[in-house]
Each structure stands twice: as C-alpha cells, then as structure tokens.
Motif scaffolding. Sequence first.
Motif, short mmCIF file in Angstrom:
data_model
loop_
_atom_site.label_atom_id
_atom_site.label_comp_id
_atom_site.label_asym_id
_atom_site.label_seq_id
_atom_site.Cartn_x
_atom_site.Cartn_y
_atom_site.Cartn_z
N ILE A 5 28.58 67.86 65.11
CA ILE A 5 28.03 67.28 63.89
C ILE A 5 26.55 67.65 63.77
O ILE A 5 26.07 68.03 62.71
CB ILE A 5 28.21 65.74 63.89
CG1 ILE A 5 29.69 65.39 63.80
CG2 ILE A 5 27.43 65.10 62.74
CD1 ILE A 5 30.00 63.93 64.11
N GLY A 6 25.82 67.56 64.87
CA GLY A 6 24.41 67.92 64.86
C GLY A 6 24.18 69.38 64.54
O GLY A 6 23.26 69.73 63.81
N VAL A 7 25.03 70.26 65.09
CA VAL A 7 24.89 71.69 64.81
C VAL A 7 25.12 71.96 63.33
O VAL A 7 24.34 72.68 62.69
CB VAL A 7 25.87 72.52 65.68
CG1 VAL A 7 25.95 73.96 65.22
CG2 VAL A 7 25.45 72.45 67.15
N VAL A 8 26.17 71.37 62.76
CA VAL A 8 26.46 71.58 61.34
C VAL A 8 25.33 71.02 60.48
O VAL A 8 24.85 71.67 59.56
CB VAL A 8 27.82 70.96 60.96
CG1 VAL A 8 28.05 71.00 59.46
CG2 VAL A 8 28.96 71.70 61.68
N ALA A 9 24.88 69.81 60.80
CA ALA A 9 23.80 69.19 60.03
C ALA A 9 22.48 69.96 60.19
O ALA A 9 21.68 70.03 59.26
CB ALA A 9 23.62 67.74 60.45
N GLY A 10 22.26 70.54 61.37
CA GLY A 10 21.03 71.27 61.63
C GLY A 10 20.80 72.43 60.69
O GLY A 10 19.65 72.81 60.43
N ARG A 11 21.86 72.99 60.13
CA ARG A 11 21.71 74.09 59.18
C ARG A 11 20.94 73.67 57.94
O ARG A 11 20.36 74.49 57.25
CB ARG A 11 23.09 74.60 58.72
CG ARG A 11 23.93 75.19 59.80
CD ARG A 11 25.27 75.61 59.29
NE ARG A 11 25.88 74.53 58.51
CZ ARG A 11 26.85 74.69 57.64
NH1 ARG A 11 27.34 75.88 57.40
NH2 ARG A 11 27.37 73.67 56.98
N SER A 35 40.78 66.06 71.31
CA SER A 35 40.68 66.24 69.85
C SER A 35 41.85 67.01 69.26
O SER A 35 42.38 66.62 68.21
CB SER A 35 39.37 66.94 69.49
OG SER A 35 38.29 66.15 69.91
N ARG A 36 42.27 68.08 69.90
CA ARG A 36 43.37 68.87 69.33
C ARG A 36 44.67 68.05 69.31
O ARG A 36 45.41 68.08 68.34
CB ARG A 36 43.57 70.17 70.11
CG ARG A 36 44.52 71.13 69.41
CD ARG A 36 44.46 72.51 70.00
NE ARG A 36 43.15 73.11 70.02
CZ ARG A 36 42.56 73.67 68.97
NH1 ARG A 36 43.16 73.72 67.80
NH2 ARG A 36 41.35 74.20 69.07
N GLY A 37 44.93 67.31 70.37
CA GLY A 37 46.13 66.48 70.41
C GLY A 37 46.12 65.41 69.33
O GLY A 37 47.16 65.10 68.74
N LEU A 88 36.55 68.20 63.72
CA LEU A 88 35.99 68.88 64.89
C LEU A 88 36.84 70.10 65.26
O LEU A 88 36.31 71.18 65.50
CB LEU A 88 35.92 67.92 66.07
CG LEU A 88 35.40 68.50 67.38
CD1 LEU A 88 33.95 68.97 67.24
CD2 LEU A 88 35.51 67.47 68.49
N VAL A 89 38.16 69.93 65.29
CA VAL A 89 39.04 71.04 65.62
C VAL A 89 38.88 72.16 64.58
O VAL A 89 38.79 73.34 64.93
CB VAL A 89 40.51 70.57 65.74
CG1 VAL A 89 41.47 71.75 65.80
CG2 VAL A 89 40.67 69.68 66.97
#
Length: 191
Positions: A5-11, A35-37, A88-89
Amino acid sequence: MGGAIGVVAGRRLPDLAGFISVEGNLIADDCGLVSRGVAEQSADDFKERGFSDFVRWLEHSPDRSHQEWVKWYRQCDPRGLHGLASSLVHWCDHGDLAAILGSLGPSAYVHGSQSEIAHLRDVLGHAMYPVDGAGHFRRGHPWLSARRQLAAEPASRSPGGRHDSGDGVAHRPVTETIIPVLVVIVSEVAQ
C-alpha cells in the motif's frame, strides 16, 4: 499488507525522498502464505467459511508468531480482509511493485534475517538490509534495536555521508537519503 500500500501510495508523493519497505509484499511469490489463498476464495465463501477456518488453523499452529495473527484477524472484517488480500495479490502479480519501489528515489527493503526472502535477491539486489535475529513479525528486541539504530544514524554520520559500521566497510546511512514512510507497529509502541 502495508508495504505494498505504501509503495503504491508513494507514487503520488512528489516530494518523497525515498522509501523503506519493511518486508512488504512486492512480487507474486510474496503472496503464498496467506493472501493468495484468501483471494482465491469468493468473498462470500471467505466470510462464511474461509475466515473462521484460517483463524482456527492459526490458533492451533505451533508457530508462536501465528498467535499474533490470531489477535489481528479476530479484529478484522472478513470482507475487508478479502478485499485487501485480493488487491495485494493483483498488485503483486501485475503491478510491478518492485519497479515502483525502485522509482521512489533511494529505496531499501528491510527484512528479518530469519525471514524467507531469498526469492527477492535477484529482484532487489543490494537494496536489502537484514535485521539480525528477527523474523517476519516486527516484535521484540531485534526490531526495536533496528528502529533505534535507524533513528540514531543521522547523529553518527561521518563527513562525506559514510560511516563505518564496524565491518571495515564504509556504508551510507539508510536514513541519509530515505525517509521511513511505514513501520510503526502499535503493539511495540505500547511496550
């Protein structure tokens, strides 16, 4: 889940000086444990069965760190957790989070030395920093010591922006060019 989430928001932060990801999910292989399950189930199935099955599995796990998950998951809304896991996945499979992390200025990936992160070495290379004696969950002495070290590094800088960490190699302090965006774990703050 917070690292992605931080990486995406950092853009969207134009003045971001850099980014530290603390064991944030970046690539498809990072989503294998939970997460995938979760994402592979429908939201209704996860709410009706998957969530309670997962909590039961955690409760009976011999891994002490899973007891932390039990505490966190009991406070979650199953539909919200399903939505987060699905997003996330998707981002880890298709969003090129590692490239985004690298585009956020000087970046670093901090991980527990006991964490299984070998799959990231080819992706991140030299931008990985282990916390000795720590596992994935950011609790206890190793993580607290790492936070204290990060906070103290600006005062220990030598001229030229490098310092000797005792291993005979000059290192540029992580905090010199990177602003820690994430990593305040409320349970540790309370300790």
